[in-house]
Write an enzyme that holds these catalytic residues in place. Sequence first.
Site, mmCIF file in Angstrom:
data_model
loop_
_atom_site.group_PDB
_atom_site.id
_atom_site.type_symbol
_atom_site.label_atom_id
_atom_site.label_comp_id
_atom_site.label_asym_id
_atom_site.label_seq_id
_atom_site.Cartn_x
_atom_site.Cartn_y
_atom_site.Cartn_z
ATOM 1 N N ASP A 42 5.228 -11.595 10.294
ATOM 2 C CA ASP A 42 4.205 -10.658 9.824
ATOM 3 C C ASP A 42 2.978 -11.379 9.292
ATOM 4 O OD1 ASP A 42 5.053 -8.163 10.354
ATOM 5 O OD2 ASP A 42 5.345 -7.564 8.274
ATOM 6 N N LYS A 64 -1.535 -8.120 11.720
ATOM 7 C CA LYS A 64 -2.866 -7.559 11.972
ATOM 8 C C LYS A 64 -3.996 -8.489 11.556
ATOM 9 C CE LYS A 64 -1.446 -2.884 10.557
ATOM 10 N NZ LYS A 64 -0.283 -3.158 9.753
ATOM 11 N N MET A 176 -1.115 -2.160 -1.828
ATOM 12 C CA MET A 176 -2.111 -1.643 -0.866
ATOM 13 C C MET A 176 -3.095 -0.688 -1.552
ATOM 14 S SD MET A 176 0.555 -1.009 2.299
ATOM 15 C CE MET A 176 1.942 -0.546 1.231
HETATM 16 N N1 SAH Z 1 7.059 -6.288 1.654
HETATM 17 C C1 SAH Z 1 5.950 -6.750 0.837
HETATM 18 C C2 SAH Z 1 4.868 -5.706 0.706
HETATM 19 C C3 SAH Z 1 4.179 -5.367 2.012
HETATM 20 S S1 SAH Z 1 2.866 -4.211 1.798
HETATM 21 C C4 SAH Z 1 6.502 -7.169 -0.539
HETATM 22 O O1 SAH Z 1 7.638 -6.853 -0.861
HETATM 23 O O2 SAH Z 1 5.783 -7.834 -1.288
HETATM 24 C C5 SAH Z 1 1.474 -5.273 1.652
HETATM 25 C C6 SAH Z 1 0.941 -5.265 0.236
HETATM 26 O O3 SAH Z 1 1.721 -6.114 -0.574
HETATM 27 C C7 SAH Z 1 -0.462 -5.802 0.089
HETATM 28 O O4 SAH Z 1 -1.420 -4.817 0.406
HETATM 29 C C8 SAH Z 1 -0.482 -6.161 -1.372
HETATM 30 O O5 SAH Z 1 -0.619 -5.009 -2.159
HETATM 31 C C9 SAH Z 1 0.920 -6.693 -1.571
HETATM 32 N N2 SAH Z 1 1.000 -8.164 -1.462
HETATM 33 C C10 SAH Z 1 1.757 -8.868 -0.606
HETATM 34 N N3 SAH Z 1 1.642 -10.196 -0.841
HETATM 35 C C11 SAH Z 1 0.810 -10.340 -1.894
HETATM 36 C C12 SAH Z 1 0.310 -11.451 -2.638
HETATM 37 N N4 SAH Z 1 0.652 -12.714 -2.334
HETATM 38 N N5 SAH Z 1 -0.531 -11.208 -3.669
HETATM 39 C C13 SAH Z 1 -0.876 -9.950 -3.998
HETATM 40 N N6 SAH Z 1 -0.451 -8.862 -3.335
HETATM 41 C C14 SAH Z 1 0.397 -9.033 -2.304
#
Ligand code: SAH
Length: 264
Positions: A42, A64, A176
Site C-alpha cells: 500500500d 495511490k 483521514m
Molecule cells: N491502517 C492504517 C490507517 C489507514 S487510513 C493504520 O492503522 O494506521 C490512512 C490514514 O491513516 C491517513 O489519512 C492518516 O490519517 C493515518 N496515517 C497513517 N500513517 C500515518 C502517519 N505515519 N502519520 C500520521 N498519520 C498517519
Amino acid sequence: MAPAMHVAMTRAWLIGAGPGDVELMTLKATRALAQADVVLVDDLVNPDVLQFARADARIVHVGKRGGHPSTPQEGIVAQLLEHVRAGRSVARLKGGDPFVFGRGGEEQQALHAAGIEVEVINGITAGIAAPAAIGIPVTHRDHAQGVVFVTGHGAGSAEPAWAALVATRMTLVIYMGMRRLGDIVDALLAAGMSAETPCAAIESATRPGQRHVLARLGEFAGSVSRAGLGSPAIVVIGGVASLALARDAAYADAATLPANGDVA
Ligand code: SAH
C-alpha cells in the site's frame, strides 16, 4: 464444516507495517514478509520495510500516492487471488494495522469467499503511534475514559455523528481528517464542544518528516492550515492533547540548558 478448499502450502497474509518507523513493525510481520513470494504494498507503507522481503520476491505497489496510479480495490483483490491460486505465497502489506481503516476486512472477506485462509498480523495503528510520538496518551485517567477512532473522510450519509461523539467526552482520534478539518471543527463546536479543547495534528508520524501542530479547538483549523500540514496526518481532540503542550514547553526549556545537560 465445508471440506477443505485451501490451496495447499500456499499462504496469504494481511500484514500491518506500522506507522512508518521500521522498528515499529512486529517480529511476526518481518518473519511473514521474509517468506512471501509476492508482496502487494500500500501507499502508506514505508518502503524501508521491504528490506525484510526476500531478495527475489515480486514487489507490487498498489497505492495511490507517490506518482503511482491508483489500483482499484477489486484489482487488488483479483491480484491476491491470482497469486494464491498460482501457488504463490502473498503478503498484503498495509500501513499501520490492516484492520483499522485499511480495508483489510474487505480483503479478508474476498479471500474467505474464495476459500482461501488468510493470516492477519497486526500492526501499530497510526491513531495510537502518532499521538504517542509527541507525548499524547490516547487515554489518561484525568482526561478521557476511552478513545474513539473515527474517519474524517466521510461526507453526507457517511458523516460520523459528531454530536454523539462529543457527548461521549472521549478522546477523538481522527484518521483521514485533514481535507475536511474545517468542517469537522465546526461540527464539534456546533455540538457544544468547548473552543478551549486541546487539539493536535501529527503529520508523517514516526517518519523523518514528522511535524505537528498543537492548538485549542477554536484556532485549530487555522493553525493547521497556516502550518501547511497535510496528509497523512492524525488529528487528536481532547484533554489528552494537553500533555503534548506540556512536553513541547519542557523541550523549549530544555533547549536553554547547557548542551551536555549537566544541571547542578
Ligand atoms: N491502517 C492504517 C490507517 C489507514 S487510513 C493504520 O492503522 O494506521 C490512512 C490514514 O491513516 C491517513 O489519512 C492518516 O490519517 C493515518 N496515517 C497513517 N500513517 C500515518 C502517519 N505515519 N502519520 C500520521 N498519520 C498517519
